[in-house]
Design a protein around this motif. Structure first.
Motif, PDB file in Angstrom:
ATOM      1  N   PHE A  60      29.618  87.026 -48.710  1.00  0.00           N
ATOM      2  CA  PHE A  60      29.968  86.851 -50.130  1.00  0.00           C
ATOM      3  C   PHE A  60      31.483  86.811 -50.295  1.00  0.00           C
ATOM      4  CE2 PHE A  60      25.868  89.326 -51.321  1.00  0.00           C
ATOM      5  CZ  PHE A  60      25.100  88.199 -51.058  1.00  0.00           C
ATOM      6  N   GLU A  61      32.161  87.687 -49.577  1.00  0.00           N
ATOM      7  CA  GLU A  61      33.620  87.758 -49.674  1.00  0.00           C
ATOM      8  C   GLU A  61      34.260  86.469 -49.170  1.00  0.00           C
ATOM      9  OE1 GLU A  61      36.252  90.587 -47.254  1.00  0.00           O
ATOM     10  OE2 GLU A  61      35.870  91.721 -49.094  1.00  0.00           O
ATOM     11  N   THR A  62      33.674  85.899 -48.110  1.00  0.00           N
ATOM     12  CA  THR A  62      34.175  84.626 -47.599  1.00  0.00           C
ATOM     13  C   THR A  62      34.072  83.534 -48.661  1.00  0.00           C
ATOM     14  OG1 THR A  62      33.581  85.187 -45.325  1.00  0.00           O
ATOM     15  CG2 THR A  62      33.863  82.854 -45.823  1.00  0.00           C
ATOM     16  N   GLY A  63      32.993  83.557 -49.441  1.00  0.00           N
ATOM     17  CA  GLY A  63      32.851  82.592 -50.525  1.00  0.00           C
ATOM     18  C   GLY A  63      33.968  82.707 -51.544  1.00  0.00           C
ATOM     19  N   GLU A  64      34.383  83.941 -51.846  1.00  0.00           N
ATOM     20  CA  GLU A  64      35.483  84.144 -52.789  1.00  0.00           C
ATOM     21  C   GLU A  64      36.810  83.642 -52.209  1.00  0.00           C
ATOM     22  OE1 GLU A  64      35.427  88.281 -53.652  1.00  0.00           O
ATOM     23  OE2 GLU A  64      33.465  88.220 -54.656  1.00  0.00           O
ATOM     24  N   VAL A  65      36.995  83.854 -50.903  1.00  0.00           N
ATOM     25  CA  VAL A  65      38.211  83.361 -50.247  1.00  0.00           C
ATOM     26  C   VAL A  65      38.271  81.841 -50.331  1.00  0.00           C
ATOM     27  CG1 VAL A  65      39.384  83.125 -48.023  1.00  0.00           C
ATOM     28  CG2 VAL A  65      38.454  85.345 -48.708  1.00  0.00           C
ATOM     29  N   TRP A  66      37.126  81.194 -50.085  1.00  0.00           N
ATOM     30  CA  TRP A  66      37.099  79.736 -50.123  1.00  0.00           C
ATOM     31  C   TRP A  66      37.305  79.206 -51.539  1.00  0.00           C
ATOM     32  CZ3 TRP A  66      38.269  75.878 -47.397  1.00  0.00           C
ATOM     33  CH2 TRP A  66      38.143  75.912 -46.011  1.00  0.00           C
ATOM     34  N   GLU A  67      36.806  79.929 -52.524  1.00  0.00           N
ATOM     35  CA  GLU A  67      37.027  79.506 -53.909  1.00  0.00           C
ATOM     36  C   GLU A  67      38.525  79.417 -54.197  1.00  0.00           C
ATOM     37  OE1 GLU A  67      36.633  81.486 -58.289  1.00  0.00           O
ATOM     38  OE2 GLU A  67      34.952  81.805 -56.907  1.00  0.00           O
ATOM     39  N   ALA A  68      39.279  80.427 -53.790  1.00  0.00           N
ATOM     40  CA  ALA A  68      40.736  80.424 -54.005  1.00  0.00           C
ATOM     41  C   ALA A  68      41.394  79.286 -53.239  1.00  0.00           C
ATOM     42  CB  ALA A  68      41.310  81.766 -53.576  1.00  0.00           C
ATOM     43  N   ARG A  69      40.940  79.029 -52.014  1.00  0.00           N
ATOM     44  CA  ARG A  69      41.512  77.936 -51.215  1.00  0.00           C
ATOM     45  C   ARG A  69      41.259  76.582 -51.868  1.00  0.00           C
ATOM     46  NH1 ARG A  69      39.737  79.059 -44.941  1.00  0.00           N
ATOM     47  NH2 ARG A  69      41.172  80.788 -44.482  1.00  0.00           N
ATOM     48  N   LEU A  70      40.036  76.378 -52.368  1.00  0.00           N
ATOM     49  CA  LEU A  70      39.705  75.091 -52.976  1.00  0.00           C
ATOM     50  C   LEU A  70      40.526  74.860 -54.241  1.00  0.00           C
ATOM     51  CD1 LEU A  70      35.840  75.042 -52.440  1.00  0.00           C
ATOM     52  CD2 LEU A  70      37.558  73.691 -51.223  1.00  0.00           C
ATOM     53  N   ILE A  71      40.797  75.908 -54.975  1.00  0.00           N
ATOM     54  CA  ILE A  71      41.659  75.778 -56.153  1.00  0.00           C
ATOM     55  C   ILE A  71      43.062  75.362 -55.726  1.00  0.00           C
ATOM     56  CG2 ILE A  71      42.832  77.132 -57.938  1.00  0.00           C
ATOM     57  CD1 ILE A  71      40.160  78.643 -58.308  1.00  0.00           C
ATOM     58  N   GLU A  72      43.579  75.982 -54.671  1.00  0.00           N
ATOM     59  CA  GLU A  72      44.909  75.613 -54.162  1.00  0.00           C
ATOM     60  C   GLU A  72      44.930  74.146 -53.736  1.00  0.00           C
ATOM     61  OE1 GLU A  72      45.867  78.213 -50.978  1.00  0.00           O
ATOM     62  OE2 GLU A  72      46.010  79.999 -52.230  1.00  0.00           O
ATOM     63  N   ARG A  73      43.875  73.680 -53.104  1.00  0.00           N
ATOM     64  CA  ARG A  73      43.847  72.308 -52.609  1.00  0.00           C
ATOM     65  C   ARG A  73      43.708  71.302 -53.743  1.00  0.00           C
ATOM     66  NH1 ARG A  73      40.688  73.512 -46.849  1.00  0.00           N
ATOM     67  NH2 ARG A  73      42.278  75.027 -46.186  1.00  0.00           N
ATOM     68  N   LEU A  74      42.987  71.678 -54.784  1.00  0.00           N
ATOM     69  CA  LEU A  74      42.925  70.806 -55.953  1.00  0.00           C
ATOM     70  C   LEU A  74      44.305  70.674 -56.593  1.00  0.00           C
ATOM     71  CD1 LEU A  74      39.593  71.880 -57.702  1.00  0.00           C
ATOM     72  CD2 LEU A  74      40.131  69.609 -56.812  1.00  0.00           C
ATOM     73  N   ARG A  75      45.003  71.774 -56.721  1.00  0.00           N
ATOM     74  CA  ARG A  75      46.342  71.721 -57.311  1.00  0.00           C
ATOM     75  C   ARG A  75      47.300  70.896 -56.457  1.00  0.00           C
ATOM     76  NH1 ARG A  75      46.017  77.970 -59.314  1.00  0.00           N
ATOM     77  NH2 ARG A  75      45.385  77.504 -61.469  1.00  0.00           N
ATOM     78  N   ALA A  76      47.142  71.001 -55.139  1.00  0.00           N
ATOM     79  CA  ALA A  76      47.971  70.190 -54.251  1.00  0.00           C
ATOM     80  C   ALA A  76      47.667  68.704 -54.431  1.00  0.00           C
ATOM     81  CB  ALA A  76      47.743  70.596 -52.796  1.00  0.00           C
ATOM     82  N   ALA A  77      46.429  68.405 -54.884  1.00  0.00           N
ATOM     83  CA  ALA A  77      46.036  67.018 -55.152  1.00  0.00           C
ATOM     84  C   ALA A  77      46.346  66.611 -56.590  1.00  0.00           C
ATOM     85  CB  ALA A  77      44.541  66.845 -54.872  1.00  0.00           C
ATOM     86  N   ARG A  78      47.161  67.441 -57.283  1.00  0.00           N
ATOM     87  CA  ARG A  78      47.639  67.168 -58.639  1.00  0.00           C
ATOM     88  C   ARG A  78      46.529  67.219 -59.692  1.00  0.00           C
ATOM     89  NH1 ARG A  78      50.116  63.344 -55.593  1.00  0.00           N
ATOM     90  NH2 ARG A  78      49.010  61.607 -56.560  1.00  0.00           N
ATOM     91  N   VAL A  79      45.479  67.989 -59.393  1.00  0.00           N
ATOM     92  CA  VAL A  79      44.447  68.261 -60.398  1.00  0.00           C
ATOM     93  C   VAL A  79      44.853  69.527 -61.155  1.00  0.00           C
ATOM     94  CG1 VAL A  79      42.024  68.870 -60.778  1.00  0.00           C
ATOM     95  CG2 VAL A  79      42.629  67.182 -59.021  1.00  0.00           C
ATOM     96  N   GLU A  80      44.765  69.487 -62.474  1.00  0.00           N
ATOM     97  CA  GLU A  80      45.112  70.659 -63.277  1.00  0.00           C
ATOM     98  C   GLU A  80      43.922  71.618 -63.303  1.00  0.00           C
ATOM     99  OE1 GLU A  80      45.996  71.857 -67.921  1.00  0.00           O
ATOM    100  OE2 GLU A  80      46.425  69.800 -67.264  1.00  0.00           O
ATOM    101  N   VAL A  81      44.125  72.813 -62.765  1.00  0.00           N
ATOM    102  CA  VAL A  81      43.067  73.826 -62.706  1.00  0.00           C
ATOM    103  C   VAL A  81      43.421  74.961 -63.653  1.00  0.00           C
ATOM    104  CG1 VAL A  81      41.733  75.379 -61.241  1.00  0.00           C
ATOM    105  CG2 VAL A  81      42.698  73.269 -60.268  1.00  0.00           C
ATOM    106  N   ARG A  82      42.537  75.220 -64.595  1.00  0.00           N
ATOM    107  CA  ARG A  82      42.742  76.340 -65.521  1.00  0.00           C
ATOM    108  C   ARG A  82      41.675  77.399 -65.232  1.00  0.00           C
ATOM    109  NH1 ARG A  82      42.638  74.137 -71.335  1.00  0.00           N
ATOM    110  NH2 ARG A  82      41.145  72.661 -70.479  1.00  0.00           N
ATOM    111  N   GLU A  83      42.080  78.421 -64.504  1.00  0.00           N
ATOM    112  CA  GLU A  83      41.148  79.485 -64.128  1.00  0.00           C
ATOM    113  C   GLU A  83      40.952  80.507 -65.237  1.00  0.00           C
ATOM    114  OE1 GLU A  83      41.936  81.072 -59.985  1.00  0.00           O
ATOM    115  OE2 GLU A  83      43.791  79.960 -60.400  1.00  0.00           O
TER     116      GLU A  83
END
Length: 310
Positions: A64-87
């Protein structure tokens, strides 16, 4: 000669034990938007606090904790792709939250997105998930709705309650970091079906039939986990308790003629009487004046609920 049983090295045992001590063990007060695709009996049992919450071992908690880690990583990668993420919801300063059925149901989304390359001006609900290799391959083969119906339902609920028409589902294969993305369209009929289901669960005082897949039951999952067990004693398993559709997640007690706060619901009272639908047996007698109900249990024994000295 039989092989000797394998023991867990002390270091690993201590790591997993540290995760287990942080595990939440209290019952969730609301229906979860992420679980509305589940069997109605399973949802009703959970909402009514029929049985203690599932306790996970350290290895499962680590997943479960790994899933939370990946959620944060995917948000970082979306932002790097210039997608606006509002958490964060600017009105609350916390994660975006939705409620339904007069506050008896709730959920938290992974965020909202703008500037998604496929539709830059359309606001999307965001859902991030991590998968093992087998699950990820099923996703590639069959898509979200067929391979992960619970995730599909979750996004429909979030879109419906936030007034949005699209969701972005972004998934990662934990084995090799492959990514999968799908834009999910709002389906009003599916969303309303789920909202109606949630309202049935909240308002019904009758335990619904089990709709778990047969292979789930054979493997001991779903409703089979608690089959034949006596329910827990608290206000929500009491025949006098009612969940209301006015107020915010309001429960009342007909026996004492007042509303119940969460601490009172958890504690119960000496006048508790189980909802007969929860007892694994047949009701054979009822003495209203004495507030006693008699059952014949599955093993043939007789059990009296609410028996008190005369």
């Amino acid at each position: 000669m039989a092989p000797l049983p394998q023991t867990t090295p002390p270091t690993i045992a201590r790591i997993f034990a540290s995760l287990e001590t942080k595990q939440r063990r209290d019952l969730h007060p609301r229906l979860s938007a992420s679980q509305l695709d589940d069997c109605e009996r399973k949802l009703w049992d959970a909402f009514r606090w029929c049985f203690p919450p599932e306790v996970f071992d350290g290895r499962k908690l680590s997943i479960f904790e790994t899933g939370e880690v990946w959620e944060a990583r995917l948000i970082e990668r979306l932002r790097a792709a210039r997608v606006e993420v509002r958490e964060i919801d600017p009105e609350t300063g916390e994660q975006w939250r939705v409620t339904f059925v007069s506050g008896h149901g709730s959920g938290r989304t992974d965020g909202k997105l703008l500037n998604v390359p496929e539709a830059p001006k359309t606001e999307h609900v965001f859902e991030a998930k991590s998968h093992n290799d087998k699950s990820f391959k099923g996703l590639l083969k069959d898509g979200v709705r067929k391979s992960k119906p619970a995730h599909y339902a979750q996004m429909q609920v979030y879109m419906h309650l936030q007034g949005l028409t699209r969701a972005l589902y972004l998934a990662v294969n934990k084995n090799d970091d492959s990514l999968f993305a799908a834009r999910i369209e709002y389906d009003p009929a599916e969303a309303l079906r789920l909202m109606s289901k949630a309202e049935r669960i909240v308002t019904s005082d009758r335990r619904p039939p089990c709709s778990c897949p047969s292979y789930f039951l054979k493997a001991g999952y779903g409703c089979a986990v608690n089959e034949g067990q006596m329910p827990s004693r608290n206000c929500r398993t009491c025949i006098h308790a009612t969940a209301h559709l006015d107020g915010d997640a309001r429960w009342s007690c007909a026996r004492h003629g007042r509303d119940l706060c969460l601490d009172e619901q958890r504690a119960g009272c000496p006048q508790h009487l189980f909802n007969p639908d929860m007892i694994p047996g047949e009701q054979i007698d009822c003495d209203e004046a004495a507030e006693r109900v008699t059952y014949r249990l599955a093993d043939g024994s007789v059990w009296v609920d609410g028996a008190r000295a005369a």
